[in-house]
Design a protein around this motif. Structure first.
Motif, short mmCIF file in Angstrom:
data_model
loop_
_atom_site.label_atom_id
_atom_site.label_comp_id
_atom_site.label_asym_id
_atom_site.label_seq_id
_atom_site.Cartn_x
_atom_site.Cartn_y
_atom_site.Cartn_z
N ARG A 51 -16.73 86.32 96.85
CA ARG A 51 -15.85 86.89 98.11
C ARG A 51 -15.86 85.96 99.28
NH1 ARG A 51 -20.07 91.34 98.98
NH2 ARG A 51 -21.06 90.80 96.95
N ASN A 52 -16.60 85.18 99.41
CA ASN A 52 -16.32 84.04 100.38
C ASN A 52 -15.48 83.00 100.27
OD1 ASN A 52 -18.19 85.58 102.26
ND2 ASN A 52 -19.93 84.71 101.49
N SER A 53 -14.99 83.06 99.15
CA SER A 53 -13.99 81.72 98.51
C SER A 53 -12.82 81.82 99.45
CB SER A 53 -13.81 81.73 97.09
OG SER A 53 -13.20 82.94 96.61
N ILE A 54 -12.14 80.95 99.47
CA ILE A 54 -10.73 80.69 100.27
C ILE A 54 -9.68 80.91 99.09
CG2 ILE A 54 -9.09 79.03 101.28
CD1 ILE A 54 -11.69 77.54 101.96
N ARG A 55 -8.75 82.01 99.41
CA ARG A 55 -7.86 82.24 98.33
C ARG A 55 -6.35 82.28 99.14
NH1 ARG A 55 -10.13 87.37 96.07
NH2 ARG A 55 -11.48 87.42 97.84
N LEU A 56 -5.26 82.05 98.59
CA LEU A 56 -4.03 82.19 99.17
C LEU A 56 -3.44 83.66 98.45
CD1 LEU A 56 -2.65 78.54 98.70
CD2 LEU A 56 -3.27 79.58 100.69
N GLY A 57 -2.72 84.13 99.25
CA GLY A 57 -2.23 85.33 98.77
C GLY A 57 -0.70 85.27 98.25
N CYS A 82 9.88 68.18 101.83
CA CYS A 82 9.24 69.47 102.13
C CYS A 82 8.08 69.72 101.16
CB CYS A 82 10.43 70.46 101.94
SG CYS A 82 9.94 72.11 102.25
N MET A 83 8.08 69.48 99.83
CA MET A 83 7.15 69.58 98.94
C MET A 83 5.85 68.93 99.18
SD MET A 83 6.42 71.50 96.36
CE MET A 83 6.58 71.58 94.53
N LEU A 84 6.23 67.71 99.62
CA LEU A 84 4.86 66.77 99.96
C LEU A 84 4.30 67.15 101.27
CD1 LEU A 84 6.35 63.02 99.39
CD2 LEU A 84 4.16 64.57 97.91
N GLY A 89 -0.25 69.92 103.78
CA GLY A 89 -0.69 71.09 104.92
C GLY A 89 -1.64 71.92 104.06
N LEU A 90 -1.55 72.23 102.80
CA LEU A 90 -2.44 73.14 101.95
C LEU A 90 -3.96 72.54 101.68
CD1 LEU A 90 -0.23 74.89 99.27
CD2 LEU A 90 -1.32 76.10 101.39
N LEU A 94 -7.41 73.47 103.23
CA LEU A 94 -8.46 73.98 102.43
C LEU A 94 -9.65 73.17 102.67
CD1 LEU A 94 -6.83 74.30 98.87
CD2 LEU A 94 -7.79 75.96 100.29
N VAL A 95 -9.60 71.71 102.94
CA VAL A 95 -10.74 70.77 103.41
C VAL A 95 -11.34 71.30 104.73
CG1 VAL A 95 -11.07 68.53 104.20
CG2 VAL A 95 -9.63 68.79 102.17
N LEU A 96 -10.46 71.73 105.60
CA LEU A 96 -10.96 72.06 106.91
C LEU A 96 -11.67 73.59 106.85
CD1 LEU A 96 -8.26 71.42 109.31
CD2 LEU A 96 -10.23 70.43 109.24
N LEU A 97 -11.27 74.37 106.07
CA LEU A 97 -12.02 75.64 105.82
C LEU A 97 -13.25 75.59 104.76
CD1 LEU A 97 -8.95 78.05 105.68
CD2 LEU A 97 -10.46 77.64 107.50
#
Length: 98
Positions: A51-57, A82-84, A89-90, A94-97
């Protein structure tokens, strides 16, 4: 020999809200309820971890796919940039969170 330091966080009414443990390396961990209850506690911890995991919607994927498709209409260089940028960014998020 360095011992782990335990901190108890209480509400204004004195009810224990959480127990935090500071280990010798400086990492802080939360002691979850039922940790010493055998297998049931293990299942509970895994459920809380999920439940505490990071997820993208779904909205994130729709936004990024529209952004990349619009960039692809201009040129391959714009598409690749743009892709890079999106992947960097993603990954950074994820590293920061985590």
């Amino acid at each position: 020999d360095i011992q782990n330091t335990q901190y108890i966080v209480k509400s204004r009414q004195g009810v224990v809200k959480r127990v935090l443990v500071l280990d010798e390396t400086g990492h802080v961990y939360e002691v979850l309820e039922g940790e010493n209850d055998g297998d049931h506690g293990q299942e509970e911890r895994q459920g809380k971890k999920e439940r505490n995991s990071i997820r993208l919607g779904l909205g994130d994927f729709i936004f990024y796919s529209v952004l990349v498709s619009k960039a692809a209409q201009n040129s391959f260089t714009t598409f690749a940039t743009c892709m890079l940028s999106i992947l960097a960014g993603l990954g950074g998020t994820l590293v920061l969170l985590s």
